[in-house]
Scaffold this motif. Sequence first.
Motif, PDB file in Angstrom:
ATOM      1  N   MET A   1      -8.663 -13.593  30.365  1.00  0.00           N
ATOM      2  CA  MET A   1      -7.982 -12.607  29.526  1.00  0.00           C
ATOM      3  C   MET A   1      -6.591 -13.134  29.166  1.00  0.00           C
ATOM      4  N   LEU A   2      -6.249 -13.008  27.906  1.00  0.00           N
ATOM      5  CA  LEU A   2      -4.987 -13.523  27.400  1.00  0.00           C
ATOM      6  C   LEU A   2      -4.045 -12.355  27.104  1.00  0.00           C
ATOM      7  N   ARG A   3      -2.803 -12.437  27.641  1.00  0.00           N
ATOM      8  CA  ARG A   3      -1.817 -11.384  27.422  1.00  0.00           C
ATOM      9  C   ARG A   3      -0.863 -11.810  26.310  1.00  0.00           C
ATOM     10  N   THR A   4      -0.689 -10.948  25.298  1.00  0.00           N
ATOM     11  CA  THR A   4       0.249 -11.186  24.201  1.00  0.00           C
ATOM     12  C   THR A   4       1.098  -9.925  23.989  1.00  0.00           C
ATOM     13  N   GLU A   5       1.947  -9.962  22.967  1.00  0.00           N
ATOM     14  CA  GLU A   5       2.759  -8.805  22.621  1.00  0.00           C
ATOM     15  C   GLU A   5       2.474  -8.394  21.180  1.00  0.00           C
ATOM     16  N   LYS A   6       2.455  -7.066  20.992  1.00  0.00           N
ATOM     17  CA  LYS A   6       2.202  -6.513  19.666  1.00  0.00           C
ATOM     18  C   LYS A   6       3.422  -5.703  19.248  1.00  0.00           C
ATOM     19  N   VAL A   7       4.024  -6.068  18.103  1.00  0.00           N
ATOM     20  CA  VAL A   7       5.239  -5.406  17.625  1.00  0.00           C
ATOM     21  C   VAL A   7       4.847  -4.364  16.588  1.00  0.00           C
ATOM     22  N   LEU A   8       5.303  -3.135  16.814  1.00  0.00           N
ATOM     23  CA  LEU A   8       5.009  -2.023  15.910  1.00  0.00           C
ATOM     24  C   LEU A   8       6.306  -1.483  15.330  1.00  0.00           C
ATOM     25  N   GLN A   9       6.276  -1.157  14.046  1.00  0.00           N
ATOM     26  CA  GLN A   9       7.397  -0.515  13.379  1.00  0.00           C
ATOM     27  C   GLN A   9       7.027   0.958  13.162  1.00  0.00           C
ATOM     28  N   LEU A  10       7.606   1.850  13.980  1.00  0.00           N
ATOM     29  CA  LEU A  10       7.301   3.278  13.920  1.00  0.00           C
ATOM     30  C   LEU A  10       8.511   4.045  13.426  1.00  0.00           C
ATOM     31  N   ARG A  11       8.272   5.307  13.088  1.00  0.00           N
ATOM     32  CA  ARG A  11       9.355   6.178  12.651  1.00  0.00           C
ATOM     33  C   ARG A  11       9.486   7.344  13.620  1.00  0.00           C
ATOM     34  N   GLY A  12      10.711   7.623  14.014  1.00  0.00           N
ATOM     35  CA  GLY A  12      10.969   8.720  14.931  1.00  0.00           C
ATOM     36  C   GLY A  12      10.904  10.058  14.230  1.00  0.00           C
ATOM     37  N   GLN A  13      11.167  11.144  14.988  1.00  0.00           N
ATOM     38  CA  GLN A  13      11.087  12.493  14.438  1.00  0.00           C
ATOM     39  C   GLN A  13      12.113  12.740  13.355  1.00  0.00           C
ATOM     40  N   GLN A  14      13.231  12.045  13.405  1.00  0.00           N
ATOM     41  CA  GLN A  14      14.275  12.220  12.405  1.00  0.00           C
ATOM     42  C   GLN A  14      14.189  11.206  11.274  1.00  0.00           C
ATOM     43  N   GLY A  15      13.077  10.463  11.211  1.00  0.00           N
ATOM     44  CA  GLY A  15      12.867   9.525  10.129  1.00  0.00           C
ATOM     45  C   GLY A  15      13.441   8.144  10.346  1.00  0.00           C
ATOM     46  N   ARG A  16      14.047   7.875  11.480  1.00  0.00           N
ATOM     47  CA  ARG A  16      14.643   6.567  11.735  1.00  0.00           C
ATOM     48  C   ARG A  16      13.570   5.569  12.153  1.00  0.00           C
ATOM     49  N   ALA A  17      13.687   4.322  11.678  1.00  0.00           N
ATOM     50  CA  ALA A  17      12.748   3.267  12.024  1.00  0.00           C
ATOM     51  C   ALA A  17      12.973   2.831  13.474  1.00  0.00           C
ATOM     52  N   VAL A  18      11.883   2.704  14.211  1.00  0.00           N
ATOM     53  CA  VAL A  18      11.953   2.319  15.626  1.00  0.00           C
ATOM     54  C   VAL A  18      11.035   1.118  15.832  1.00  0.00           C
ATOM     55  N   ARG A  19      11.544   0.071  16.454  1.00  0.00           N
ATOM     56  CA  ARG A  19      10.758  -1.131  16.752  1.00  0.00           C
ATOM     57  C   ARG A  19      10.222  -1.018  18.179  1.00  0.00           C
ATOM     58  N   VAL A  20       8.879  -1.050  18.304  1.00  0.00           N
ATOM     59  CA  VAL A  20       8.219  -0.877  19.596  1.00  0.00           C
ATOM     60  C   VAL A  20       7.422  -2.133  19.903  1.00  0.00           C
ATOM     61  N   VAL A  21       7.601  -2.671  21.103  1.00  0.00           N
ATOM     62  CA  VAL A  21       6.866  -3.852  21.565  1.00  0.00           C
ATOM     63  C   VAL A  21       5.926  -3.419  22.679  1.00  0.00           C
ATOM     64  N   ARG A  22       4.637  -3.690  22.503  1.00  0.00           N
ATOM     65  CA  ARG A  22       3.645  -3.293  23.489  1.00  0.00           C
ATOM     66  C   ARG A  22       2.840  -4.507  23.941  1.00  0.00           C
ATOM     67  N   GLU A  23       2.357  -4.408  25.159  1.00  0.00           N
ATOM     68  CA  GLU A  23       1.484  -5.467  25.664  1.00  0.00           C
ATOM     69  C   GLU A  23       0.128  -5.393  24.975  1.00  0.00           C
ATOM     70  N   HIS A  24      -0.420  -6.573  24.675  1.00  0.00           N
ATOM     71  CA  HIS A  24      -1.693  -6.640  23.973  1.00  0.00           C
ATOM     72  C   HIS A  24      -2.558  -7.695  24.652  1.00  0.00           C
ATOM     73  N   TYR A  25      -3.752  -7.294  25.072  1.00  0.00           N
ATOM     74  CA  TYR A  25      -4.618  -8.187  25.843  1.00  0.00           C
ATOM     75  C   TYR A  25      -5.827  -8.588  25.000  1.00  0.00           C
ATOM     76  N   LEU A  26      -6.152  -9.875  25.055  1.00  0.00           N
ATOM     77  CA  LEU A  26      -7.281 -10.441  24.321  1.00  0.00           C
ATOM     78  C   LEU A  26      -8.300 -10.986  25.302  1.00  0.00           C
ATOM     79  N   ARG A  27      -9.575 -10.884  24.910  1.00  0.00           N
ATOM     80  CA  ARG A  27     -10.645 -11.346  25.799  1.00  0.00           C
ATOM     81  C   ARG A  27     -11.766 -11.932  24.960  1.00  0.00           C
ATOM     82  N   PRO A  28     -12.575 -12.820  25.520  1.00  0.00           N
ATOM     83  CA  PRO A  28     -13.634 -13.453  24.731  1.00  0.00           C
ATOM     84  C   PRO A  28     -14.956 -12.693  24.748  1.00  0.00           C
TER      85      PRO A  28
END
Length: 910
Positions: A1-28
Amino acid sequence: MLRTEKVLQLRGQQGRAVRVVREHYLRPDVPCRSALCRSALCRPAGACHGKLLSEDVTHYVVPDCKVVQEYLEILEFPELKGIIFMQTACQAVQHQKGRRQYNKLRNLLKDPRHDCTVFANEFHQHCYLPREKAEPMEKWQSRNIYNAAAWYYSHCLGQMPVVMVTEDEDAIRQYGNETEGVFVISFKNYLDNFWPDLKAAHELFDSILQARRERESESQENHGKEYPEHLPLEILEAGIKSGRYLQGTLNVNKHRAQLEAFVRLQGFGSKDTELESDILIYGAKARNRAIHGDVVVVELLPLQEWKGRTVALCENESEDKAPADTTGDPMPTGKVVGIIQKNWRDYVVTFPSKEETQSQGRNAQKVLVTPWDYRIPKIRISTQQAEALQKTVKSVFINNIFVQMSEMPKSSSKSPWKVSPEEEKNRLDLRATHLVFSIDPRGCEDVDDALSVRALPGGGLELGVHIADVTHFVPPNSCTDVEARARATTCYLADRRYDMLPHVLSADLCSLRSGVDRYAVSVLWELQEGSLEVLRVRYRRTIIRSAYKLEYETAQALLDGAPSAGEHIPELQHLEEGTRQERLSELVWALSKLTEIARHVRAQRDSCGALELEGIEIRVQLDEKRNIQDLIPRQPLEVHETVAECMILANHWVAKRISQDFPHQALLRQHPPPRQEFFAELRECASAKGFSIDTRSNKALAESLDRADDPSDPIVNKLLRSMATHAMANALYFSTGSCPEEQFHHYGLALEKYTHFTSPIRRYADIVVHRLLLAATLGGTAGQGKDSVISSKDLEELCRHINNRNRVRILVQSSRCHADTIRLEILRNRPHRGADTAAALRSCPTARADMGRAVSEGTGQAQRAQERGTGELLQEEYQEFCQTKGPSLYQLLEEIRELALLDVSADITA
């Protein structure tokens, strides 16, 4: 299993852009779900459950995100097989098209009749490609899906060609010839080349494409406008800066929603007007499609067109006409010319199943469109098929607001509603200790009240009035509460009723039916043995189980000792003879004691001057076509008075309690004394028959009416009581903070304080009273504390609304696009005249007349008739009073009423 990072650009409740980094796992070892696959890594034992893609197809098809979003209805055709929905496309539908479209996709994937599957490409080690910096989302999605399609072809060892369908021309040019065996073409070319004979799919594709083009064209023409009649956004912004237009939030008057709305200004107003108050938007047309909560732009009307705020609902008034009844100086008045921000409301929408659609034909589909009626908020649609077929719509269905229905408890025949353990701890349980039963008219579904009476161990009796605990299911300011407040009352027609509450409450969970557990608010009196004086009273939330649901006629038969009365009680039929007789004896004893108590309570009120006025309750008999066939008057029974006295007693004691705890914000019901001039015709009519009517007080009036009895002509007393009824003022709801205590009196019932507590299923006033009572007796209960009691000012406005809603007429209200709806509004309390009756009464003066002079001249009329002979008398009575002997009781009652209101003064003077 390979561990990577996934970057998401989300918007908060007040409309502000929020950059979120989450763990992302890959498998064959992500399953491909293809029947062609023989890989042990992809299909280990037990790892792949459910349906597999068929190997008996010519190719696999992989739609990209745009195709899945726009043409999902075409992909639902069962002829299209071997479809691979990539995880990337599924997530795009979920995030961009909403839950409903996503649920349709999930149902398609689960359906075993469709040859399709989902592949989790973003978790596969060789399929997932991270998004590059500054790469557009659409480009990354196409690149990811193509990479997964190429892997699929390679994974199946080239046994099955893979066709990726897309609407992105750049993707077609970039990937069209990149990999052998993987074809990238447009969705239109795919249908033309692979499914040329599937005409239904081609027609649907063309209609969707045409609707999208029209939508894009309309969007360009109306850039910056929510609706075509609104001004463009740039004009609105310039007008706000210059002071020509004003910006604010629209607030619709909840009690006069069709007449009044107010715009609360935001920021600085116009320099020329220097407004210090809200702007009145009078009439629904001036709102220009705006709904409550919208941020709107308003243009002020000329000063001479400003209007005052209406005091009450105006009858027979158009929206373009100023109200005749206004108060205070004219307010700044304007109209909405644009909407800056919509207050979106979510609705639940229904679509037919695939089987229903195919069985009805493609031309009989039920589709959803945006409402054209400006009073209905714009509805978000999650399907392209509705817009594609908007010009061929046959019918449109919009369910109730989801939030309101989600407030309702679940109950069905398979899973009936049950009492919760928490409520069992907090309520007085009467199921095993009290014989509770209801007495109602035949066919009644919304059973508000039930009764009980039992002998106490230490002597004396306990009387119980148990009322449905509606407030448990309808919290203050909930969606259900807001709707019930607007309706204010249940409207009963000859063959149907328009409920104030949802049917699940009014006819099921709040209805005190027999044999089921129900929540109630109970008033329990401890009565002294013999004198029946009240020693103690308790107000409690209870759990009851009604033993019998009796009809009035059955209860009266039991009181009269009819031997066959028990045969009409369904709850006794399944019992053995001995048990049935024992239960029947208990019920007869309870009814007898209730009657005894009711007589005592009535005697007390009579001694204080309670009035017994004449009124006839009519039951409408309909024919097979639901036309009125006849009117049947209800036969007066003593059990009617028994139930009524118990309800009056409960209303009186509750009124005393809530006015004691909330002297300035309790809802009571007052019946003011009538004006003495209204009794003039009553006194003259009675005097003509030799009786004297004293109208100085309710007690004097009641005693006078009792003495005005002619044994040889019993109709005289009924007529006099009917005239006294017409002289009475209307009883009204009021707030105790709006008038002095000496005006709380109820003239007709001879009670110092009175309210409505016993019918919360059909009257909103009773719901308010329940909350007041629970706040007074259970102050610490969540949701029922004193902080939930509304202010005197708000209660006063609510009382005006409820009083107005009690007068509504029945008419058909048309709409520009929706089906006609029933609107209820009563203009006057007079019987309906049919064509035959109207023709017979056309020559008769039917205005309200001097009744006394009509009766006093009766002797003179009779003497003149004797001189002319009997035959001439009958002919004159027919011409003068229009008396006939028609087959309909309704017609007879109408003629009697008109006879009682004739004015013969002209003949007297002549």
